[in-house]
Design a protein around this motif. Structure first.
Motif, PDB file in Angstrom:
ATOM      1  N   GLY A  11     -36.184 -26.208   7.274  1.00 51.31           N
ATOM      2  CA  GLY A  11     -37.545 -26.463   6.796  1.00 51.31           C
ATOM      3  C   GLY A  11     -37.965 -27.909   6.882  1.00 51.31           C
ATOM      4  O   GLY A  11     -37.864 -28.550   7.927  1.00 51.31           O
ATOM      5  N   ARG A  12     -38.373 -28.421   5.714  1.00 51.95           N
ATOM      6  CA  ARG A  12     -38.953 -29.759   5.585  1.00 51.95           C
ATOM      7  C   ARG A  12     -38.040 -30.866   6.115  1.00 51.95           C
ATOM      8  O   ARG A  12     -38.491 -31.829   6.726  1.00 51.95           O
ATOM      9  N   GLY A  13     -36.751 -30.776   5.806  1.00 52.89           N
ATOM     10  CA  GLY A  13     -35.809 -31.746   6.357  1.00 52.89           C
ATOM     11  C   GLY A  13     -35.817 -33.111   5.703  1.00 52.89           C
ATOM     12  O   GLY A  13     -35.395 -34.094   6.312  1.00 52.89           O
ATOM     13  N   SER A  14     -36.241 -33.183   4.438  1.00 54.34           N
ATOM     14  CA  SER A  14     -36.284 -34.513   3.816  1.00 54.34           C
ATOM     15  C   SER A  14     -34.871 -35.049   3.559  1.00 54.34           C
ATOM     16  O   SER A  14     -34.649 -36.261   3.623  1.00 54.34           O
ATOM     17  N   ASN A  15     -33.933 -34.166   3.289  1.00 52.82           N
ATOM     18  CA  ASN A  15     -32.545 -34.647   3.123  1.00 52.82           C
ATOM     19  C   ASN A  15     -31.951 -35.097   4.450  1.00 52.82           C
ATOM     20  O   ASN A  15     -31.209 -36.078   4.501  1.00 52.82           O
ATOM     21  N   ALA A  87     -28.677 -29.199   5.338  1.00 51.11           N
ATOM     22  CA  ALA A  87     -29.749 -29.845   4.581  1.00 51.11           C
ATOM     23  C   ALA A  87     -30.938 -28.882   4.520  1.00 51.11           C
ATOM     24  O   ALA A  87     -31.807 -28.902   5.388  1.00 51.11           O
ATOM     25  N   GLY A  88     -30.901 -28.029   3.508  1.00 49.14           N
ATOM     26  CA  GLY A  88     -31.944 -27.008   3.418  1.00 49.14           C
ATOM     27  C   GLY A  88     -31.800 -25.978   4.531  1.00 49.14           C
ATOM     28  O   GLY A  88     -32.781 -25.468   5.053  1.00 49.14           O
ATOM     29  N   ILE A 108     -25.907 -29.780   0.403  1.00 47.97           N
ATOM     30  CA  ILE A 108     -26.504 -30.271  -0.842  1.00 47.97           C
ATOM     31  C   ILE A 108     -27.239 -29.118  -1.489  1.00 47.97           C
ATOM     32  O   ILE A 108     -27.983 -28.391  -0.830  1.00 47.97           O
ATOM     33  N   HIS A 109     -26.971 -28.951  -2.779  1.00 51.26           N
ATOM     34  CA  HIS A 109     -27.558 -27.840  -3.529  1.00 51.26           C
ATOM     35  C   HIS A 109     -28.321 -28.407  -4.731  1.00 51.26           C
ATOM     36  O   HIS A 109     -27.792 -29.264  -5.443  1.00 51.26           O
ATOM     37  N   PRO A 110     -29.536 -27.916  -4.971  1.00 49.00           N
ATOM     38  CA  PRO A 110     -30.347 -28.486  -6.056  1.00 49.00           C
ATOM     39  C   PRO A 110     -30.016 -27.898  -7.419  1.00 49.00           C
ATOM     40  O   PRO A 110     -30.867 -27.273  -8.066  1.00 49.00           O
ATOM     41  N   LEU A 171     -35.211 -34.102  -6.270  1.00 47.15           N
ATOM     42  CA  LEU A 171     -35.218 -34.493  -4.852  1.00 47.15           C
ATOM     43  C   LEU A 171     -34.994 -35.997  -4.679  1.00 47.15           C
ATOM     44  O   LEU A 171     -34.303 -36.431  -3.749  1.00 47.15           O
ATOM     45  N   GLU A 174     -31.422 -36.373  -4.844  1.00 45.80           N
ATOM     46  CA  GLU A 174     -30.775 -35.807  -3.651  1.00 45.80           C
ATOM     47  C   GLU A 174     -30.741 -36.822  -2.516  1.00 45.80           C
ATOM     48  O   GLU A 174     -29.747 -36.966  -1.808  1.00 45.80           O
TER      49      GLU A 174
HETATM   50  C1  GRF Z   1     -33.239 -29.322  -1.132  1.00 43.71           C
HETATM   51  O1  GRF Z   1     -33.629 -29.211  -2.454  1.00 43.71           O
HETATM   52  C2  GRF Z   1     -31.784 -29.000  -0.974  1.00 43.71           C
HETATM   53  O2  GRF Z   1     -31.021 -29.355  -2.074  1.00 43.71           O
HETATM   54  C3  GRF Z   1     -31.789 -27.497  -0.847  1.00 43.71           C
HETATM   55  O3  GRF Z   1     -32.956 -27.189  -0.125  1.00 43.71           O
HETATM   56  C4  GRF Z   1     -33.900 -28.251  -0.268  1.00 43.71           C
HETATM   57  C5  GRF Z   1     -34.166 -28.729   1.116  1.00 43.71           C
HETATM   58  O4  GRF Z   1     -35.138 -29.734   1.157  1.00 43.71           O
HETATM   59  N1  GRF Z   1     -30.570 -27.052  -0.226  1.00 43.71           N
HETATM   60  P1  GRF Z   1     -35.301 -30.580   2.486  1.00 43.71           P
HETATM   61  O5  GRF Z   1     -35.537 -29.581   3.620  1.00 43.71           O
HETATM   62  O6  GRF Z   1     -34.071 -31.371   2.691  1.00 43.71           O
HETATM   63  O7  GRF Z   1     -36.499 -31.427   2.254  1.00 43.71           O
END
Ligand code: GRF
Length: 189
Positions: A11-15, A87-88, A108-110, A171, A174
């Motif tokens: 998805g978004r890929g912010s991590n 990452a998501g 990574i898990h929220p 986030l 994260e």
């Molecule tokens: C994050 O909250 C991560 O912990 C979870 O999914 C979300 C992904 O966000 N696994 P992003 O795509 O990295 O913005």
């Protein structure tokens, strides 16, 4: 030589972006050499493209999990990837894939694992009236959101929080936690 990391997103890929940004520091022990997505129009792919990072996008739809994962494995190996960062990435990996990368896949898990595995963690934390929440980086095993914990970050939950406010607070943590945990793991090799 920096360790070669491949990142899997959906998805978004912010991590993923936080890992890329951190990797630019000269003392960062890893570099992001490949971004893979199982969702061909994942917004995170645009960030990877803008940063000149090779990408591979292929929908998993209509494919057996083990068959899809074996393609991903080949793409990672062709790029000489040494570590895989989820990452998501919203798909369970096959035990075969996990075995091939044992000890070298992180997620990574929220939530503060082992509490709140699975999806909708922020809503479930609010529903339960928790006062603490956070994020966890862990080694991936064949079980969902399981495996040895590498690092955690805690945040408070306020009575006024809704899902968006809480998710945003987590986030921020994260984005600091993942690059640091990744660097620590790679330095231990
Ligand atoms: C994050 O909250 C991560 O912990 C979870 O999914 C979300 C992904 O966000 N696994 P992003 O795509 O990295 O913005």
């Amino acid at each position: 030589m920096k360790a070669r990391v491949g990142v899997l997103i959906s998805g978004r890929g912010s991590n993923m972006a936080s890992l890329v940004e951190a990797s630019h520091a000269s003392d960062c022990p890893y570099e992001i050499v490949l971004v893979i997505s199982n969702v061909p129009d994942a917004p995170g792919l645009a960030f990877a493209a803008a940063n000149g990072i090779p990408q591979f996008a292929l929908s998993h739809k209509g494919m057996k999990r083990v068959e899809y994962d074996s393609i991903i494995d080949g793409v990672l190996r062709d790029a000489n990837v040494e570590y895989v960062a989820l990452a998501g990435y919203m798909r369970l990996l096959s035990p075969e894939f996990v075995a091939k990368w044992a000890g070298r896949i992180v997620n990574i898990h929220p939530a503060l694992l082992p509490a709140y595995k699975g999806v909708d963690t922020h809503q479930r934390v609010l529903d339960a009236g928790e006062t603490k929440h956070g994020a966890t980086v862990h080694i991936v095993t064949a079980e969902l959101d399981d495996g040895p914990i590498l690092a955690q970050a805690e945040v408070p939950v306020f009575p006024s929080d809704d899902v968006d406010a809480l998710a945003a607070r987590v986030l921020i943590e994260e984005h600091k936690l993942y690059p640091k945990a990744m660097a620590d793991l790679v330095r231990r090799r």
